[in-house]
Enzyme design. Structure first.
Site, mmCIF file in Angstrom:
data_model
loop_
_atom_site.group_PDB
_atom_site.id
_atom_site.type_symbol
_atom_site.label_atom_id
_atom_site.label_comp_id
_atom_site.label_asym_id
_atom_site.label_seq_id
_atom_site.Cartn_x
_atom_site.Cartn_y
_atom_site.Cartn_z
ATOM 1 N N LYS A 179 -10.824 7.726 -4.548
ATOM 2 C CA LYS A 179 -9.498 7.443 -4.008
ATOM 3 C C LYS A 179 -8.782 6.419 -4.877
ATOM 4 C CE LYS A 179 -10.959 8.256 0.729
ATOM 5 N NZ LYS A 179 -11.276 7.651 2.027
ATOM 6 N N ASP A 200 -13.843 5.025 15.450
ATOM 7 C CA ASP A 200 -14.305 3.948 14.571
ATOM 8 C C ASP A 200 -15.183 2.944 15.315
ATOM 9 O OD1 ASP A 200 -13.074 5.126 12.433
ATOM 10 O OD2 ASP A 200 -11.423 3.695 12.322
ATOM 11 N N HIS A 232 -14.683 4.707 6.311
ATOM 12 C CA HIS A 232 -14.764 6.166 6.248
ATOM 13 C C HIS A 232 -15.213 6.665 4.874
ATOM 14 C CE1 HIS A 232 -11.199 5.832 9.225
ATOM 15 N NE2 HIS A 232 -12.331 5.815 9.884
ATOM 16 N N GLN A 249 -5.083 15.676 -3.600
ATOM 17 C CA GLN A 249 -4.504 15.492 -2.274
ATOM 18 C C GLN A 249 -3.939 14.083 -2.155
ATOM 19 O OE1 GLN A 249 -6.978 16.838 1.028
ATOM 20 N NE2 GLN A 249 -6.340 15.097 2.251
ATOM 21 N N ARG A 296 19.111 -3.814 -10.314
ATOM 22 C CA ARG A 296 19.064 -2.630 -9.454
ATOM 23 C C ARG A 296 17.816 -2.590 -8.581
ATOM 24 N NH1 ARG A 296 18.905 1.647 -13.994
ATOM 25 N NH2 ARG A 296 17.535 -0.002 -14.727
ATOM 26 N N TYR A 351 -2.604 7.054 -0.434
ATOM 27 C CA TYR A 351 -3.737 7.208 -1.337
ATOM 28 C C TYR A 351 -3.892 8.638 -1.825
ATOM 29 C CZ TYR A 351 -6.308 8.314 3.036
ATOM 30 O OH TYR A 351 -6.720 8.822 4.236
ATOM 31 N N ASN A 374 -2.377 11.279 0.720
ATOM 32 C CA ASN A 374 -2.327 10.963 2.149
ATOM 33 C C ASN A 374 -1.490 9.705 2.354
ATOM 34 O OD1 ASN A 374 -4.225 13.045 2.674
ATOM 35 N ND2 ASN A 374 -5.885 11.647 2.203
#
Length: 183
Positions: free
Chosen positions: A71, A169, A61, A46, A23, A131, A48
């Site tokens: 993270k 950036d 970042h 949170q 499957r 993340y 993202n």
């Protein structure tokens, strides 16, 4: 899950146990009990997700203290080179980085503690990147270091003429700027 320590303390590669059959496959991408048992006690608040094409570099970042974020990152589709840079002021690995290939094939994840810069380059035609963060987004705490900062010296595995990045950036600070701000 298999938790693999990297050369930088606190950064882990996480390999899930994948159950495959006719499957498809199934795996747990997060299990609080497993993470806590391996010393990762971040409580995620949170999630993202981003989609990018080949040559995109997002980063480097972070959010400055007290709004720093740990993270847990992974790739849902495609392949990226994921980079975590240690900027903990008292760390013996300050300014050093870990670069790990994450893909929908290897299903690896990377746990990045607070006070690390983070970024990734897209090595496939496109990538969907997801993340979890243990602190909410706080725009005034945003901080970035140029992806091509010579002190950090990341090999993003993208030819210079194929790099796609944001103006923000490209105009980001250097590691020297960050040192001034953290003092």
């Amino acid at each position: 899950m298999n938790f693999i320590k990297t050369k930088i303390e606190g950064v882990y590669i996480i390999e899930p146990t994948i159950f495959k059959d006719e499957r498809g496959y199934f795996f747990e991408s997060y299990n609080e009990h497993e993470f806590f048992a391996n010393g990762i006690t971040a409580r995620f608040v949170q999630d993202n997700q981003s989609k990018s094409s080949y040559g995109v570099i997002r980063g480097l970042h972070m959010q400055l203290p007290p709004f720093s974020q740990a993270k847990l990152v992974r790739v849902l589709k495609g392949k990226v080179l994921d980079v975590a840079v240690d900027i903990r002021p008292d760390s013996k690995t300050f300014g050093k980085h870990v670069a790990i290939e994450l893909s929908d094939e290897n299903q690896r994840q990377l746990f990045i503690p607070r006070n690390f810069l983070h970024g990734f380059s897209v090595l496939s035609d496109e990538a969907i990147f997801a993340y979890k963060c243990d602190n909410l987004y706080h725009k005034p705490a945003e901080f970035g270091i140029r992806y091509d900062d010579p002190t950090i010296n990341v090999n993003w595995q993208i030819p210079k003429d194929k790099i796609i990045t944001s103006e923000k950036d490209r105009m980001a600070n250097t590691l020297s700027d960050l040192l001034q701000r953290l003092r």
